[in-house]
Design an enzyme around this catalytic site. Structure first.
Site, PDB file in Angstrom:
ATOM      1  N   VAL A 117       0.942  -1.129  -0.009  1.00  0.00           N
ATOM      2  CA  VAL A 117      -0.142  -0.031  -0.034  1.00  0.00           C
ATOM      3  C   VAL A 117       0.999   1.072   0.028  1.00  0.00           C
ATOM      4  O   VAL A 117       1.873   1.374   0.890  1.00  0.00           O
ATOM      5  CB  VAL A 117      -0.756   0.134   1.333  1.00  0.00           C
ATOM      6  CG1 VAL A 117      -1.898   1.062   1.030  1.00  0.00           C
ATOM      7  CG2 VAL A 117      -1.506  -1.373   1.564  1.00  0.00           C
ATOM      8  N   TYR A 125       7.964   6.707  -4.206  1.00  0.00           N
ATOM      9  CA  TYR A 125       7.361   5.633  -3.444  1.00  0.00           C
ATOM     10  C   TYR A 125       6.534   4.556  -4.143  1.00  0.00           C
ATOM     11  O   TYR A 125       6.631   3.526  -4.298  1.00  0.00           O
ATOM     12  CB  TYR A 125       6.510   6.035  -2.230  1.00  0.00           C
ATOM     13  CG  TYR A 125       7.614   6.501  -1.263  1.00  0.00           C
ATOM     14  CD1 TYR A 125       9.050   6.688  -1.278  1.00  0.00           C
ATOM     15  CD2 TYR A 125       7.009   7.114   0.108  1.00  0.00           C
ATOM     16  CE1 TYR A 125       9.840   7.173  -0.201  1.00  0.00           C
ATOM     17  CE2 TYR A 125       7.938   7.517   0.965  1.00  0.00           C
ATOM     18  CZ  TYR A 125       9.327   7.794   0.857  1.00  0.00           C
ATOM     19  OH  TYR A 125      10.138   8.208   1.815  1.00  0.00           O
ATOM     20  N   ARG A 312      13.884   7.297 -11.319  1.00  0.00           N
ATOM     21  CA  ARG A 312      13.247   6.215 -11.155  1.00  0.00           C
ATOM     22  C   ARG A 312      12.153   6.027 -12.234  1.00  0.00           C
ATOM     23  O   ARG A 312      11.316   6.983 -12.414  1.00  0.00           O
ATOM     24  CB  ARG A 312      12.733   5.932  -9.762  1.00  0.00           C
ATOM     25  CG  ARG A 312      12.171   4.596  -9.562  1.00  0.00           C
ATOM     26  CD  ARG A 312      13.094   3.510  -8.930  1.00  0.00           C
ATOM     27  NE  ARG A 312      13.334   3.627  -7.723  1.00  0.00           N
ATOM     28  CZ  ARG A 312      14.571   3.962  -7.439  1.00  0.00           C
ATOM     29  NH1 ARG A 312      15.685   3.628  -8.386  1.00  0.00           N
ATOM     30  NH2 ARG A 312      14.963   3.846  -6.167  1.00  0.00           N
ATOM     31  N   ARG A 339      -6.750   2.970  -4.477  1.00  0.00           N
ATOM     32  CA  ARG A 339      -7.968   3.183  -3.271  1.00  0.00           C
ATOM     33  C   ARG A 339      -8.561   4.444  -3.173  1.00  0.00           C
ATOM     34  O   ARG A 339      -8.019   5.447  -3.162  1.00  0.00           O
ATOM     35  CB  ARG A 339      -7.200   2.755  -1.579  1.00  0.00           C
ATOM     36  CG  ARG A 339      -8.330   2.781  -0.555  1.00  0.00           C
ATOM     37  CD  ARG A 339      -7.901   2.237   0.749  1.00  0.00           C
ATOM     38  NE  ARG A 339      -6.744   2.761   1.404  1.00  0.00           N
ATOM     39  CZ  ARG A 339      -6.046   2.517   2.359  1.00  0.00           C
ATOM     40  NH1 ARG A 339      -6.869   1.516   3.227  1.00  0.00           N
ATOM     41  NH2 ARG A 339      -5.064   3.090   2.803  1.00  0.00           N
ATOM     42  N   GLY A 456      -8.493  -4.918   8.750  1.00  0.00           N
ATOM     43  CA  GLY A 456      -7.616  -3.838   9.156  1.00  0.00           C
ATOM     44  C   GLY A 456      -7.554  -3.603  10.745  1.00  0.00           C
ATOM     45  O   GLY A 456      -8.766  -3.011  11.024  1.00  0.00           O
ATOM     46  N   LEU A 458      -6.423  -1.708  13.118  1.00  0.00           N
ATOM     47  CA  LEU A 458      -6.312  -0.428  13.519  1.00  0.00           C
ATOM     48  C   LEU A 458      -7.742   0.459  13.307  1.00  0.00           C
ATOM     49  O   LEU A 458      -8.210   0.879  14.176  1.00  0.00           O
ATOM     50  CB  LEU A 458      -5.161   0.417  12.953  1.00  0.00           C
ATOM     51  CG  LEU A 458      -3.832  -0.220  13.293  1.00  0.00           C
ATOM     52  CD1 LEU A 458      -2.742   0.309  12.610  1.00  0.00           C
ATOM     53  CD2 LEU A 458      -3.486  -0.067  14.745  1.00  0.00           C
ATOM     54  N   ASP A 459      -7.983   0.517  12.120  1.00  0.00           N
ATOM     55  CA  ASP A 459      -9.370   1.424  11.811  1.00  0.00           C
ATOM     56  C   ASP A 459     -10.341   0.492  12.608  1.00  0.00           C
ATOM     57  O   ASP A 459     -11.429   1.024  13.320  1.00  0.00           O
ATOM     58  CB  ASP A 459      -9.502   1.354  10.235  1.00  0.00           C
ATOM     59  CG  ASP A 459      -9.294   2.576   9.932  1.00  0.00           C
ATOM     60  OD1 ASP A 459      -9.774   3.803  10.421  1.00  0.00           O
ATOM     61  OD2 ASP A 459      -8.563   2.987   8.980  1.00  0.00           O
ATOM     62  N   PRO A 540       5.032  -2.953   4.429  1.00  0.00           N
ATOM     63  CA  PRO A 540       5.358  -1.431   4.384  1.00  0.00           C
ATOM     64  C   PRO A 540       6.168  -1.170   3.512  1.00  0.00           C
ATOM     65  O   PRO A 540       6.649   0.112   3.292  1.00  0.00           O
ATOM     66  CB  PRO A 540       5.784  -1.370   5.907  1.00  0.00           C
ATOM     67  CG  PRO A 540       6.508  -2.559   6.099  1.00  0.00           C
ATOM     68  CD  PRO A 540       5.639  -3.491   5.617  1.00  0.00           C
ATOM     69  N   ASP A 630      -0.343   5.729   9.673  1.00  0.00           N
ATOM     70  CA  ASP A 630      -1.206   6.462   8.979  1.00  0.00           C
ATOM     71  C   ASP A 630      -2.533   6.926   9.641  1.00  0.00           C
ATOM     72  O   ASP A 630      -2.499   6.867  10.662  1.00  0.00           O
ATOM     73  CB  ASP A 630      -1.614   5.603   7.634  1.00  0.00           C
ATOM     74  CG  ASP A 630      -2.499   4.472   7.794  1.00  0.00           C
ATOM     75  OD1 ASP A 630      -2.997   4.299   8.962  1.00  0.00           O
ATOM     76  OD2 ASP A 630      -2.842   3.722   6.874  1.00  0.00           O
TER      77      ASP A 630
END
Length: 727
Positions: A117, A125, A312, A339, A456, A458-459, A540, A630
């Site tokens: 993600v 990135y 890159r 997303r 998920g 955390l959420d 990550p 995040d």
């Protein structure tokens, strides 16, 4: 507010209007005037329903709060469950069914593998993530703690042959486990060659052998007698043994092996949601433009590394000769999902009736689908989907009516863009309590287009806390991981997905490894997610994707899912176990430790979000361990403190003192960043510090505990303030 262009019933920020007209609409097969007319009609038609769904969230939360207040000290589980059914929180379950999604790429339906993600606001990135389809095992082992530094194997500033030897030994051990030889070990190999379409390995003693399972050899590069690459396949993922006897590493290897390259991040979520800070039209155009560059294949990023200017760009496909003399072309890049944001937030990039901001999720659906359409009609250097599909991940939905609304939105977008029905596939994030409890119904609403469900922690924990805010003080953050509801949530997601026919058709995903520097620990722990039935899990970094790929060679996920497919347990009663502490016995030291940890985490993330517009970063925790943060991590940290404040576990004065003390710690941790603005000692003057205060002290009243309303408002304030200073 910038300049706007009136188009029918909507006003479009000129920066967005020009981007769409000049870059997205040409060669799209769409007429410019009709596009904006249809866009305006879609906004007018769908906005009222979007508002109704948000009002329903608030109505349910108010009812929950009142019920818990009325039943404080006399909670009865059966009464609680009946109440949830009465208010429509628990839905009557639909009959059994199986999903019917078609035209799904193998990276989703067939291959199990890591998923990245990455924030779309950072081109470098995003490119690194897209290119993380293939990763060097040697680099991943050498450059991380996956290989210990004991016995003279320190990383150091120059190549350490002792460490290099450990890396090579690890690589050979991996080959012996994933693609073993019929006799001997890969450690004994001195030459790899292709003879009569078979891989032949010569050992030190001059003996020859082949693979124990010859069909795992699928291709090669170079001369058959002296190949430069040997391509193997195990559990659906490819392994490339690279051979070069002139290379610095190849010279030291008796078989000339210079590297083992693994197929790693088979899918990547290009994120326009929780990992980005996009609060206005300019920010949204950056998100959309980077996505368009990725889709077209011409996005580049230039940066300085070790004194050299580096550029890159996207990697090309990989071409091999097959054992029977044909050609095999494998994607050089990860399959991209995008997303979108959820149903909550609005954005000033488009204004409609009475100057109201557009619901950002509606805008995202239209514009990201328009961008992805270019890949379907041959306007791009590379194909993203070989099956002609667009993959959109939709987060933060509460219950099946909200998922049905997303389906209606995607129907309308397909019609508007001239796409066949169900071209747009949906990934449903299972990260809100009302979706977890009604997951079967949610999947049913998108049964013809769903390709992904994902847990998920955390959420989902943030919503768990906020939903039952009035029930009492909640467990400490780190204790949540072993709570009854969370274990049930993880099991239920897999069971419901498999019962709905996800095996061989769609992804069942699990959550992020949040410690990018702790790879040895990840190698020990993250394989458990596959044994629990996931066929993808979040990582990550590209390096973490390469190392996590090892787990998919160790675990045959398809076989695991076959075994778990018989799990018909109903986990909902366990999911309804509220993680409340009836009679807290925490010491003053334990309470302060929780305050310190959460305040430091909040400040470390928020200061970069508000002051620099960085939506995802590695933030050192109170012990200086780098954690990927995040908005999801922020939601849980702020909600746990709001809960404790509400129930008198701590005081506002105590939290404010902790915030001020931790602001100094965060300032010190960021001392090396030339763009950093310290929060101490002028706390009142720091927009970031004030945002952190808002998130905690106003956490009770935030919709479902979401952080976006405060973050967006404070980021806009900071942008205006910094712009005024520069003038």
């Amino acid at each position: 507010m910038g300049e706007y262009v009136q188009k029918g019933n909507i006003q479009v920020a000129k920066v967005l209007y020009d981007f769409v007209n000049e870059e997205l609409l040409p060669n799209s097969g769409l007429d410019q005037d009709k596009f904006w007319s249809d866009f305006g009609a879609l906004i007018s038609d769908l906005t009222p329903r979007n508002k109704e769904l948000l009002a329903r969230r608030d109505e349910i939360q108010e009812k929950l709060n009142e019920w818990h207040k009325a039943h404080r000290g006399r909670f009865d589980f059966n009464e609680y469950k009946a109440f949830l059914t009465d208010i429509g929180y628990l839905e009557p379950e639909v009959e059994d069914f199986e999903i019917t999604t078609d035209n799904v790429d193998d990276e989703i339906a067939v291959q199990a593998g890591p998923q990245l993600v990455v924030p779309l606001t950072n081109a470098r990135y995003a490119l690194n993530a897209a290119n993380a389809r293939w990763g060097s095992l040697y680099d991943a082992l050498y450059g991380t703690d996956a290989i210990s530094e004991e016995d003279g194997a320190e990383r150091g500033s120059s190549y350490n042959p002792v460490r290099g030897a450990k890396v090579i030994a690890y690589g050979r051990q991996f080959l012996d486990e994933a693609v073993p030889l019929a006799q001997y070990s890969h450690k004994d190999a001195v030459q790899y060659a292709i003879v009569d379409g078979q891989l032949v390995v010569t050992t030190e003693g001059g003996a020859t052998t082949g693979l124990k399972e010859p069909e795992k050899f699928v291709g090669f590069q170079g001369d058959p007698q002296h190949p430069t690459a040997v391509l193997l396949k195990n559990n659906g993922l490819h392994i490339e043994i690279q051979i070069d006897r002139e290379h610095a590493v190849g010279k030291t290897d008796q078989a000339g092996v210079k590297d083992i390259v693994l197929e790693a991040a088979v899918t990547t979520i290009m994120d326009g949601e929780d990992s980005v800070a996009a609060v206005d039209a300019e920010d949204k155009v950056l998100v959309y433009r980077n996505l368009f560059g990725l889709v077209k294949g011409d996005l580049t990023a230039t940066f300085e590394k070790n004194g050299k200017i580096m550029t890159r760009s996207l990697n090309p496909d990989r071409v091999y000769k097959t054992p029977d003399g044909g050609e095999l072309v494998l994607p050089g890049r990860s399959l991209m999902f995008v997303r979108n944001v959820g149903h909550l937030m609005t954005n000033n990039a488009i204004l409609h009736a009475n100057g109201e901001e557009v619901h950002e999720g509606i805008m995202d659906a239209v514009i990201t689908s328009l961008i992805m359409k270019h890949s379907l009609i041959g306007n791009t250097r590379y194909l993203n989907s070989r099956k002609g599909s667009i993959y959109i991940v939709k987060p933060k939905m509460h219950g099946s009516a909200e998922v049905a609304f997303a389906n209606e939105l995607f129907d309308r977008v397909e019609d508007m863009l001239g796409l066949e029905r169900n071209t747009i596939k949906i990934g449903v994030m299972d990260e809100e309590r009302r979706t977890s409890l009604n997951l079967k119904n949610c999947i049913y609403q998108v049964r013809d287009r769903i390709i992904f469900i994902n847990t998920g922690f955390l959420d989902r924990t943030g919503d768990e806390i906020h939903t039952s805010m009035e029930a009492g003080p909640m467990l400490r953050k780190n204790e949540m991981k072993s709570s009854t509801w969370l274990q049930a949530y993880e099991k239920s997601n897999v069971a419901v997905g498999l019962a709905a026919g996800f095996r061989g058709r769609a992804q069942i995903g699990k959550g992020m490894w949040a410690m990018p520097d702790l790879m040895a620990e990840m190698l020990k722990q993250k394989g458990a997610q596959l044994k629990a039935g996931a066929n993808t899990a979040w990582v990550p970094s590209p390096t973490a994707a390469t190392l996590h790929a090892l787990h998919y060679h160790q675990v045959n996920v398809s076989a695991v899912q076959s075994e778990l497919a018989n799990d018909r347990n109903d986990y909902r009663d366990d999911m309804l176990q509220i993680p409340v502490v009836d009679h807290p016995q925490w010491t003053a030291e334990e309470i302060q430790e929780e305050l310190d940890n959460n305040c430091q985490s909040i400040l470390g993330y928020v200061v970069r979000w508000i002051d620099q517009g960085i939506g995802c970063s590695k933030v050192p925790d109170i012990h200086n361990v780098g954690l990927m943060e995040d908005r999801a991590t922020l939601r849980i940290s702020s909600q746990i403190l709001a809960n404790w404040l509400h129930h008198g576990i701590c005081t506002k004065e105590q939290v404010l003192e902790t915030l001020k003390r931790m602001a100094k710690v965060v300032d010190e941790q960021n001392a090396g960043d030339p763009n950093y603005r310290p929060m101490a000692p002028n706390y009142d003057d720091s927009v970031a510090f004030q945002a952190a205060c808002d998130l905690i002290f106003r956490g009770y009243e935030q919709p479902n505990g979401y952080t976006e309303p405060i973050l967006h408002r404070r980021r806009q304030e900071a942008k205006a303030k910094f712009a005024a200073i520069q003038q």
